[in-house]
Design a protein around this motif. Structure first.
Motif: not given
Length: 372
Positions: A181-182, A184-185
């Motif tokens: 998720q990090e 992807e951010e």
């Protein structure tokens, strides 16, 4: 596209998958989808098996189309190989492949050319590449700083403050520890906030890591770090990621030579860019050198006052001219700043980066000299 010898024929490798690569952040970026492959691998294991017409097309147009197959699923794609000089990009439907297979940083892709078609595979067992033990690695492992960089003039420019870091180093030693998720951010926003800790002082900074394609910029509080640590050209900064935090260190001995006890000038320093900045005038001195060669001669009361108030007034004398100044010594933890009239001294002595300043304590006064 100028090539005198395009590629050399090579015997078929015994390895069924002669090209293998651990995917990087740019490889799995769906906003700019392409897979980067090294020139030597492509020319040795792919181009040599293409038809003469395909080779000629690539030479003339800089890219060539062909069929590609996902050996894990059997899906077929029409893709292109684009020559970029020192490397090649696989383009076309690569973004669809990234999304369809859920590709992420650190996974291994395997590639081969067979029967006029590019075959690729990303084994499922490669999906989890970072074991939990690496995610919680202790930051205090001796001499374990995987990213090291010698600072340049642009790295220590407080007018345009940022620290550029090579893409490969960041992806191999920082992003590999992030959760999907990090990452992807970072891909979507092109920058993400992080905590950064000065390993030398323990001070924590809230900063940002910004993706710039072939490199990453560390921004946010970088100008403050330059000024506080007195960073200058030629110093080495060391970085590592641990416990969800970016640790960095710049050893004092990198820019303050160890002086002999018999030297009349026990503290010597090559002036850095921050030392001669008249907009934010202060001279940074390493903590150990100040404590060994200045505070050592002070009374207990004076040292106590410095500890309590974090700064103290002192008299300073220019040994080259005899001029006297009322200045302050400010405690910053692992280093000290000489402030007060330092901006005036910079202008009067026309101090520049690289000049050596020599400092000592004598008869209740800070003596300094900058030889011509």
């Amino acid at each position: 596209m100028k090539r005198t010898t395009y590629y050399n024929a090579a015997a078929q490798m015994h390895d069924q998958w002669p090209i293998k690569k651990a995917l990087t952040l740019s490889d799995v970026d769906i906003t700019h989808p392409f897979l980067t492959l090294s020139r030597q691998q492509v020319e040795t294991h792919i181009l040599v098996y293409m038809t003469p017409q395909q080779q000629e097309h690539l030479r003339n147009d800089g890219q060539v189309g062909f069929n590609a197959q996902d050996d894990d699923t059997g899906d077929a794609y029409v893709m292109k190989l684009k020559w970029r000089g020192s490397y090649y990009n696989l383009i076309g439907k690569w973004g669809k492949v990234v999304r369809g297979k859920g590709l992420d940083v650190g996974q291994e892709i395997k590639i081969r050319w067979f029967n006029g078609c590019l075959h690729f595979s990303v084994p499922e067992q490669q999906v989890v590449v970072v074991p939990p033990a690496r995610m919680v690695a202790a930051p205090l492992v001796q001499d374990h700083w995987p990213i090291k960089k010698v600072l340049t003039s642009s790295d220590v420019d407080t007018n345009h403050p940022f620290l550029p870091l090579p893409r490969r180093s960041v992806e191999d030693h920082i992003l590999v520890h992030w959760v999907p998720q990090e990452r992807e951010e970072l891909r979507k926003e092109e920058q993400v906030s992080i905590n950064a800790r000065d390993y030398d002082t323990g001070e924590i900074h809230v900063m940002k890591l910004k993706w710039r394609g072939n490199y990453y910029n560390l921004i946010g509080g970088w100008a403050n770090i330059i000024r506080q640590k007195g960073l200058g050209i030629g110093q080495e900064i060391r970085l590592r990621w641990a416990n969800n935090c970016l640790y960095f260190s710049v050893l004092a001995e990198q820019y303050v030579p160890t002086a002999s006890g018999h030297d009349n000038w026990p503290i010597k320093k090559a002036l850095t860019l921050s030392d001669v900045d008249t907009n934010h005038p202060f001279l940074t001195l390493p903590g150990k050198a100040v404590e060994d060669h200045i505070l050592f001669y002070w009374t207990q009361q004076a040292r106590e006052q410095l500890r309590n108030e974090h700064q103290i007034r002192i008299n300073a004398r220019d040994d080259d001219t005899g001029d006297l100044y009322a200045m302050k010594l400010k405690w910053r933890g692992s280093y000290y700043n000489l402030i007060g009239k330092w901006g005036k001294i910079i202008r009067e002595k026309r101090l520049q980066v690289g000049r050596e300043i020599r400092v000592r304590w004598d008869n209740g006064c800070l003596i300094f000299s900058v030889p011509e």
